[in-house]
Write an enzyme that holds these catalytic residues in place. Structure first.
Site, mmCIF file in Angstrom:
data_model
loop_
_atom_site.group_PDB
_atom_site.id
_atom_site.type_symbol
_atom_site.label_atom_id
_atom_site.label_comp_id
_atom_site.label_asym_id
_atom_site.label_seq_id
_atom_site.Cartn_x
_atom_site.Cartn_y
_atom_site.Cartn_z
ATOM 1 N N ARG A 262 -6.830 2.580 2.693
ATOM 2 C CA ARG A 262 -5.452 3.351 3.473
ATOM 3 C C ARG A 262 -5.232 2.115 3.946
ATOM 4 O O ARG A 262 -6.544 1.293 4.800
ATOM 5 C CB ARG A 262 -5.524 4.740 4.188
ATOM 6 C CG ARG A 262 -5.069 6.052 3.826
ATOM 7 C CD ARG A 262 -4.535 6.001 2.396
ATOM 8 N NE ARG A 262 -3.596 7.403 1.727
ATOM 9 C CZ ARG A 262 -4.623 7.383 0.063
ATOM 10 N NH1 ARG A 262 -5.133 6.337 0.222
ATOM 11 N NH2 ARG A 262 -4.549 8.558 -0.240
ATOM 12 N N GLU B 35 3.721 0.672 2.989
ATOM 13 C CA GLU B 35 4.034 0.503 1.381
ATOM 14 C C GLU B 35 5.033 0.684 1.017
ATOM 15 O O GLU B 35 5.683 1.851 1.121
ATOM 16 C CB GLU B 35 3.318 1.339 0.688
ATOM 17 C CG GLU B 35 1.849 0.894 0.672
ATOM 18 C CD GLU B 35 0.481 1.195 0.422
ATOM 19 O OE1 GLU B 35 1.019 2.853 -0.354
ATOM 20 O OE2 GLU B 35 -0.415 0.869 0.604
ATOM 21 N N HIS C 40 -1.090 -0.796 -4.429
ATOM 22 C CA HIS C 40 -1.184 0.564 -4.462
ATOM 23 C C HIS C 40 -1.671 1.163 -6.208
ATOM 24 O O HIS C 40 -0.983 2.322 -6.413
ATOM 25 C CB HIS C 40 -0.525 1.749 -3.772
ATOM 26 C CG HIS C 40 -1.720 2.742 -3.573
ATOM 27 N ND1 HIS C 40 -1.765 3.205 -2.062
ATOM 28 C CD2 HIS C 40 -2.747 2.937 -4.044
ATOM 29 C CE1 HIS C 40 -2.359 4.293 -1.555
ATOM 30 N NE2 HIS C 40 -3.092 4.012 -3.225
#
Length: 486
Positions: A402, A431, A450
Site C-alpha cells: 500500500r 492513487e 496498482h
C-alpha cells in the site's frame, strides 16, 4: 518499528496464508495476511437445527450407500485452484433420483437436494445445495421423531421460489463498476442490485439485500449504508487488502467481512519480480530511448544492475512474500526476510531465506528491498527518512503493498539526493498521484497503476472466491476467507 509489526489476517506473513495449498502448504503462524485483522479461523460447523424454521419430514434414505456420491457440477474448477472452502456450484437443479426414493414418499421424490439436506439458505430457483458442494463435508443434524422418520430444521425461511439472494454492487461496467464478465458470473448465483437501483427503490429493496460485493473498494461501506440494510449478512471484498473497510464498525452490526487472499498471491508476486527486473535493467528508460525520434545511437555507458546473485530483502513474508522468495531463488538471489514471526526452518530452507529479527539489519544488507505488508496503524509510514538512510546508496525500494506504507516525502528526498538508487512502486498515496507530484518527474522511479492483480485470470479467480465466501455465509457453512477486526 522492527519485529513487532501488526499482524495481517492469515498465514505466517503479511500477505496471506502460506498454509493454503496455493503456497505449497508451508505452514501457519500467528497470521499476518495482507487483509488486516487477526488470523483467520475456519468457520464453525453449521448448526442445522437452530432457528425457528419449519421442520421438514424426510423419509429414510440410503445416505451411506456403497455407491460414490454423485458429482456436483462446478466443484472441480475451484478444488483444482487449491484454496479451501465452498465450491461455486453450477446453476442446475439437483433432484432426488427416483431409484433412491422410499416407498410411499412420492411427495418427496422431486424435492430438490437442497431442501432434503436442510440448507438454511437456498438459491431456490436453481435448487442449489451448498451442503453438497462444500469441501468440508458438513453433515446435516438429524432428529428422530416417534414415527421413526428423519427431520431437518431449516432454521430460517427459504426464499420464495424463483428468487436469488440479492447482492448490492456499485454498478456494472463504466469507470468503477463490476466488469461485465464478472457480473455475468455473479448473476448465475445472485440477483444483482446496483446502488442506483437501491437508492431509487430503497424501501422495496433494503430487506432483500443480504450481501454487498465490494469491487475496487466500491461501494463505500459506511454507517448510513449499514443501517439501511437490516438483513445484511456479509460484505465480500474482491481482493485482499481491507484497509478501506472499518472492520470494527461493520462487526458491530453483526455483519461478516471476507476477502480473497488465495487468488492474489501469484499475480502480486509476479508484479513484484517484474518491477524489480524493470528497475534493475532500466527498462522504462530504455524503451523511451529506443523509441525516441531524437535517438541517433545507443550510449555504451548506459548501464543497469543485475538481479542474479543480488541480495533481496522481503519485508512481510506471508503468502505473497513467500512466493516472491520462490521466484527470487531461481535468480540465485540471497534472500533475507523480516516478519513478525519467523517461519519454520523447513520453510526457510525450501527457498533459502534467512530471518532478520530487526528490520534495520535487512535494510543495511539488501540490494533490493520489497515491501509486502498490509496497511495498519503500525505499518503506516513504515519506511521513512531513517529507514531510507539505512539502505545502501545502490539499493532499490519496491512497494507492492500500500502506498501509505512509505513516507513519500522522504522517498522523494532520498531519490533526488541519490541516497538510494531507485524505487519501483505499484502503489502510491493517493492513487493516482496529483499530476504535479515530484515523484512523477524523477527518472529513477517506475510507477505502475496498482496492477498487482490486474490479470484476466486473477480477476475471475477473485470473483469465484468471493462467490464461495458469499454462499458459505448464506448457507451457514465454514467461511473460506473471513476477516476479523483486531
Amino acid at each position: 518499528m522492527g519485529g513487532d509489526l501488526a499482524a495481517e489476517r492469515t498465514g505466517t506473513g503479511w500477505a496471506g496464508s502460506p498454509a493454503s495449498s496455493l503456497a505449497g502448504r508451508p505452514g501457519r503462524g500467528e497470521g499476518e495476511g495482507e487483509g488486516g485483522g487477526k488470523e483467520r479461523q475456519p468457520g464453525a460447523a453449521a448448526d442445522w437445527g437452530r432457528g425457528s424454521g419449519a421442520v421438514i419430514p424426510v423419509p429414510e434414505l440410503p445416505w451411506k450407500s456403497s455407491a460414490p456420491e454423485p458429482a456436483v457440477p462446478g466443484q472441480a474448477g475451484l478444488k483444482e485452484r487449491g484454496w479451501p472452502g465452498v465450491d461455486v456450484p453450477d446453476p442446475e437443479l439437483f433432484q432426488l433420483p427416483r431409484d433412491r426414493a422410499v416407498e410411499g414418499a412420492s411427495s418427496e421424490r422431486n424435492r430438490p437436494w437442497s431442501v432434503l439436506c436442510g440448507c438454511r439458505s437456498v438459491i431456490a430457483s436453481h435448487g442449489l445445495c451448498c451442503h453438497r458442494s462444500v469441501i468440508y463435508k458438513q453433515s446435516c443434524r438429524m432428529h428422530q421423531l416417534s414415527a421413526g422418520r428423519r427431520t431437518i430444521s431449516t432454521g430460517t425461511k427459504v426464499m420464495a421460489e424463483g428468487e436469488l439472494p440479492a447482492v448490492l454492487i456499485l454498478d456494472i461496467g463504466g469507470t468503477h463498476g463490476v466488469l461485465e464478465d464478472l457480473a455475468a458470473l455473479l448473476k448465475k448465483h445472485f440477483h444483482l442490485i446496483t446502488m442506483k437501483e437501491f437508492l431509487g427503490s430503497k424501501e422495496e429493496m433494503r430487506k432483500k439485500i443480504q450481501s454487498v460485493f465490494v469491487f475496487e473498494c466500491r461501494p463505500t461501506i459506511d454507517r448510513e449504508l449499514l443501517e439501511s440494510l437490516p438483513n445484511l449478512k456479509v460484505i465480500v471484498n474482491s481482493g485482499v487488502g481491507v484497509d478501506h473497510l472499518d472492520l470494527k464498525m461493520i462487526s458491530s452490526f453483526g455483519v461478516k467481512v471476507t476477502n480473497t487472499p488465495h487468488a492474489v498471491a501469484d499475480p502480486t508476486a509476479d508484479i513484484g519480480m517484474a518491477l524489480m527486473l524493470a528497475s534493475a535493467r532500466r527498462l522504462v528508460e530504455g524503451c523511451h530511448i529506443a523509441m525516441s525520434p531524437d535517438t541517433k545511437y545507443f550510449a555504451v555507458d548506459w548501464l543497469g544492475v543485475e538481479v542474479t546473485r543480488a541480495t533481496l530483502g522481503i519485508i512481510g513474508m506471508g503468502s505473497i512474500g513467500y512466493k516472491v522468495a520462490q521466484r527470487a531463488r531461481a535468480f540465485n538471489m540471497r534472500i533475507l526476510y523480516h516478519n513478525r514471526n519467523q517461519r519454520r526452518k523447513e520453510e526457510e530452507e525450501a527457498v533459502g531465506a534467512h530471518y532478520c529479527a530487526k528490520m534495520e539489519d535487512l535494510l543495511q544488507q539488501s540490494d533490493f528491498v520489497m515491501l509486502v505488508v498490509n496497511l495498519t496503524p503500525e505499518t503506516h509510514k513504515l519506511i521513512g527518512k531513517k529507514e531510507l538512510g539505512l539502505m545502501k546508496s545502490t539499493a532499490t525500494l519496491i512497494n507492492i503493498s500500500r502506498g501509505a506504507v512509505i513516507d513519500q516525502d522522504a522517498l522523494v528526498e532520498a531519490l533526488q539526493n541519490k541516497f538510494i538508487r531507485a524505487a519501483a512502486l505499484d502503489v502510491t498515496y493517493p492513487e493516482p498521484l496529483p499530476r504535479d507530484h515530484p515523484l512523477l518527474n524523477l527518472n529513477n522511479v517506475i510507477i505502475t497503476p496498482h496492477i498487482g492483480t490486474a490479470t484476466v485470470q486473477a480477476i475471475r479467480t477473485m470473483a469465484e472466491e468471493a462467490i464461495a465466501n458469499m454462499l458459505a455465509v448464506l448457507n451457514d457453512q465454514p467461511i473460506p476467507s473471513e476477516v476479523f477486526p483486531k
